[in-house]
Scaffold this motif. Structure first.
Motif, PDB file in Angstrom:
ATOM      1  N   ALA A 157      46.252  34.901  24.641  1.00  0.00           N
ATOM      2  CA  ALA A 157      45.134  34.053  24.211  1.00  0.00           C
ATOM      3  C   ALA A 157      44.569  34.538  22.886  1.00  0.00           C
ATOM      4  O   ALA A 157      44.295  33.731  21.979  1.00  0.00           O
ATOM      5  CB  ALA A 157      44.054  34.042  25.286  1.00  0.00           C
ATOM      6  N   GLN A 158      44.388  35.843  22.738  1.00  0.00           N
ATOM      7  CA  GLN A 158      43.833  36.402  21.508  1.00  0.00           C
ATOM      8  C   GLN A 158      44.797  36.246  20.341  1.00  0.00           C
ATOM      9  O   GLN A 158      44.395  35.910  19.218  1.00  0.00           O
ATOM     10  CB  GLN A 158      43.495  37.879  21.709  1.00  0.00           C
ATOM     11  CG  GLN A 158      42.741  38.491  20.545  1.00  0.00           C
ATOM     12  CD  GLN A 158      41.420  37.792  20.269  1.00  0.00           C
ATOM     13  OE1 GLN A 158      40.574  37.691  21.157  1.00  0.00           O
ATOM     14  NE2 GLN A 158      41.235  37.277  19.052  1.00  0.00           N
TER      15      GLN A 158
ATOM     16  N   LEU B 232      47.104  30.991  37.563  1.00  0.00           N
ATOM     17  CA  LEU B 232      46.142  29.936  37.232  1.00  0.00           C
ATOM     18  C   LEU B 232      44.768  30.516  36.921  1.00  0.00           C
ATOM     19  O   LEU B 232      44.099  30.067  35.982  1.00  0.00           O
ATOM     20  CB  LEU B 232      46.039  28.937  38.387  1.00  0.00           C
ATOM     21  CG  LEU B 232      47.283  28.100  38.680  1.00  0.00           C
ATOM     22  CD1 LEU B 232      47.025  27.165  39.852  1.00  0.00           C
ATOM     23  CD2 LEU B 232      47.737  27.319  37.452  1.00  0.00           C
ATOM     24  N   ASN B 233      44.355  31.515  37.675  1.00  0.00           N
ATOM     25  CA  ASN B 233      43.059  32.150  37.409  1.00  0.00           C
ATOM     26  C   ASN B 233      43.022  32.761  36.020  1.00  0.00           C
ATOM     27  O   ASN B 233      42.035  32.632  35.288  1.00  0.00           O
ATOM     28  CB  ASN B 233      42.759  33.228  38.460  1.00  0.00           C
ATOM     29  CG  ASN B 233      42.350  32.627  39.799  1.00  0.00           C
ATOM     30  OD1 ASN B 233      41.946  31.473  39.870  1.00  0.00           O
ATOM     31  ND2 ASN B 233      42.464  33.405  40.860  1.00  0.00           N
ATOM     32  N   ALA B 234      44.105  33.440  35.647  1.00  0.00           N
ATOM     33  CA  ALA B 234      44.154  34.075  34.328  1.00  0.00           C
ATOM     34  C   ALA B 234      44.154  33.030  33.216  1.00  0.00           C
ATOM     35  O   ALA B 234      43.446  33.177  32.206  1.00  0.00           O
ATOM     36  CB  ALA B 234      45.396  34.959  34.218  1.00  0.00           C
ATOM     37  N   LEU B 235      44.942  31.997  33.377  1.00  0.00           N
ATOM     38  CA  LEU B 235      44.997  30.952  32.355  1.00  0.00           C
ATOM     39  C   LEU B 235      43.636  30.288  32.172  1.00  0.00           C
ATOM     40  O   LEU B 235      43.180  30.072  31.039  1.00  0.00           O
ATOM     41  CB  LEU B 235      46.054  29.908  32.727  1.00  0.00           C
ATOM     42  CG  LEU B 235      47.513  30.380  32.663  1.00  0.00           C
ATOM     43  CD1 LEU B 235      48.442  29.329  33.266  1.00  0.00           C
ATOM     44  CD2 LEU B 235      47.935  30.700  31.234  1.00  0.00           C
TER      45      LEU B 235
ATOM     46  N   THR C 213      54.157  39.245  32.472  1.00  0.00           N
ATOM     47  CA  THR C 213      53.644  38.022  31.847  1.00  0.00           C
ATOM     48  C   THR C 213      52.192  37.791  32.242  1.00  0.00           C
ATOM     49  O   THR C 213      51.349  37.455  31.402  1.00  0.00           O
ATOM     50  CB  THR C 213      54.510  36.815  32.242  1.00  0.00           C
ATOM     51  OG1 THR C 213      55.833  37.003  31.710  1.00  0.00           O
ATOM     52  CG2 THR C 213      53.939  35.517  31.699  1.00  0.00           C
ATOM     53  N   LEU C 214      51.885  37.989  33.508  1.00  0.00           N
ATOM     54  CA  LEU C 214      50.499  37.844  33.968  1.00  0.00           C
ATOM     55  C   LEU C 214      49.591  38.807  33.210  1.00  0.00           C
ATOM     56  O   LEU C 214      48.512  38.430  32.741  1.00  0.00           O
ATOM     57  CB  LEU C 214      50.418  38.115  35.470  1.00  0.00           C
ATOM     58  CG  LEU C 214      49.010  38.059  36.081  1.00  0.00           C
ATOM     59  CD1 LEU C 214      48.402  36.673  35.941  1.00  0.00           C
ATOM     60  CD2 LEU C 214      49.070  38.464  37.558  1.00  0.00           C
ATOM     61  N   ALA C 215      50.044  40.043  33.050  1.00  0.00           N
ATOM     62  CA  ALA C 215      49.250  41.053  32.341  1.00  0.00           C
ATOM     63  C   ALA C 215      49.079  40.700  30.866  1.00  0.00           C
ATOM     64  O   ALA C 215      48.107  41.121  30.228  1.00  0.00           O
ATOM     65  CB  ALA C 215      49.914  42.423  32.481  1.00  0.00           C
ATOM     66  N   ALA C 216      50.004  39.916  30.315  1.00  0.00           N
ATOM     67  CA  ALA C 216      49.964  39.579  28.890  1.00  0.00           C
ATOM     68  C   ALA C 216      49.003  38.441  28.564  1.00  0.00           C
ATOM     69  O   ALA C 216      48.646  38.253  27.392  1.00  0.00           O
ATOM     70  CB  ALA C 216      51.370  39.193  28.414  1.00  0.00           C
TER      71      ALA C 216
ATOM     72  N   ALA D 165      46.698  26.175  22.924  1.00  0.00           N
ATOM     73  CA  ALA D 165      47.694  25.775  23.921  1.00  0.00           C
ATOM     74  C   ALA D 165      47.610  24.272  24.124  1.00  0.00           C
ATOM     75  O   ALA D 165      46.560  23.748  24.498  1.00  0.00           O
ATOM     76  CB  ALA D 165      47.443  26.510  25.229  1.00  0.00           C
ATOM     77  N   GLY D 166      48.714  23.575  23.861  1.00  0.00           N
ATOM     78  CA  GLY D 166      48.728  22.127  23.974  1.00  0.00           C
ATOM     79  C   GLY D 166      49.674  21.636  25.048  1.00  0.00           C
ATOM     80  O   GLY D 166      50.295  22.423  25.766  1.00  0.00           O
ATOM     81  N   ARG D 167      49.754  20.316  25.138  1.00  0.00           N
ATOM     82  CA  ARG D 167      50.696  19.703  26.079  1.00  0.00           C
ATOM     83  C   ARG D 167      52.005  19.426  25.346  1.00  0.00           C
ATOM     84  O   ARG D 167      52.046  19.440  24.103  1.00  0.00           O
ATOM     85  CB  ARG D 167      50.131  18.401  26.651  1.00  0.00           C
ATOM     86  CG  ARG D 167      49.992  17.285  25.634  1.00  0.00           C
ATOM     87  CD  ARG D 167      49.424  16.019  26.245  1.00  0.00           C
ATOM     88  NE  ARG D 167      49.256  14.989  25.223  1.00  0.00           N
ATOM     89  CZ  ARG D 167      50.194  14.112  24.866  1.00  0.00           C
ATOM     90  NH1 ARG D 167      51.380  14.140  25.452  1.00  0.00           N
ATOM     91  NH2 ARG D 167      49.952  13.222  23.920  1.00  0.00           N
ATOM     92  N   ILE D 168      53.043  19.174  26.102  1.00  0.00           N
ATOM     93  CA  ILE D 168      54.334  18.841  25.492  1.00  0.00           C
ATOM     94  C   ILE D 168      54.508  17.332  25.531  1.00  0.00           C
ATOM     95  O   ILE D 168      54.453  16.721  26.600  1.00  0.00           O
ATOM     96  CB  ILE D 168      55.480  19.556  26.220  1.00  0.00           C
ATOM     97  CG1 ILE D 168      55.301  21.071  26.128  1.00  0.00           C
ATOM     98  CG2 ILE D 168      56.817  19.142  25.626  1.00  0.00           C
ATOM     99  CD1 ILE D 168      56.281  21.865  26.961  1.00  0.00           C
TER     100      ILE D 168
END
Length: 227
Positions: A204-205, A58-61, A196-199, A214-217
């Motif tokens: 984002a870039q 969550l922090n990364a996102l 995945t966390l590292a990615a 990034a959207g909702r479904i």
């Protein structure tokens, strides 16, 4: 001492000018950022929540301005309700990923019903709302699973791109998988994958470079749309 009020007033004027400039810059930047979204993709993370992995994800996102759909298992939503609430607070959407992650196509209708209904309740009890989206474990589905989904008003969500993070994919490979996404498409990822966390920063870039956000479904279409 006589000059102090004048100095203070001058200082306040400088601060006020700087604040006004910052506000103006932010206002000008906002439309440009919005205009950059020429399409939307659905980032999804399965198998949470947990105390071990959810906070860092969550922090990364949040740091990189991404939102995602978290397909939570009921057993973990019940065990870690604070993390379900953290997902909501971070602006994520929450979907149903069954209670214990079984092969639903090998189960009876009553068993499938239990897996789905208990997860709906666990997520709601934890403060995550009532899910509208369901991802069957392993992407396995059949008429029985779909009939139970319909009973609970759930839209089945599989994926267009599999990041293969569950299969030991490297960070580079996970970034490349996200690069294959097109408007409306959905990618499968998992919250427990360190690669995945590292990615996340590069994801984002990569999306920004393609004009994708990034959207909702959408429960109506099952596709990624504007938040």
């Amino acid at each position: 001492m006589r000059n102090k009020p004048r100095i203070l007033a001058t200082g306040l004027a400088v601060v006020a000018t700087a604040v006004a400039s910052t506000v103006t810059s932010a206002a000008e930047a906002a439309p440009a950022h919005a205009a950059a979204c020429t399409g939307y993709v659905g980032l999804t993370f399965d198998d949470g929540p947990s105390n071990a992995h959810t906070p860092a994800l969550l922090n990364a996102l949040r740091q990189y301005g991404l939102r995602a759909t978290m397909f939570n298992e009921g057993q973990y939503a019940a065990a870690y309700p604070a993390q379900v609430r953290a997902e909501v607070s971070a602006g994520m959407w929450i979907g149903n990923h069954s209670y214990t992650h079984p092969h639903l196509t090998q189960q009876s209708q009553a068993q499938v019903d239990s897996e789905i209904s208990r997860t709906q309740q666990a997520i709601a009890n934890a403060g995550g709302g009532t899910p509208k989206l369901f991802r069957p474990p392993y992407g396995e589905t059949n008429a029985t699973v779909q009939s139970v989904e319909a009973k609970y008003g759930l839209t089945q969500i599989i994926w267009d791109v599999d990041s293969q993070d569950w299969n030991g994919a490297s960070t580079d490979a996970i970034v490349q998988a996200n690069a294959r996404l097109g408007n409306g498409q959905i990618i499968l990822m998992h919250e427990w994958s360190a690669n995945t966390l590292a990615a996340i920063p590069r994801i984002a870039q990569t999306l920004a470079n393609k004009g994708l956000c990034a959207g909702r479904i959408s429960p109506q279409t099952g596709r990624a749309v504007a938040p």
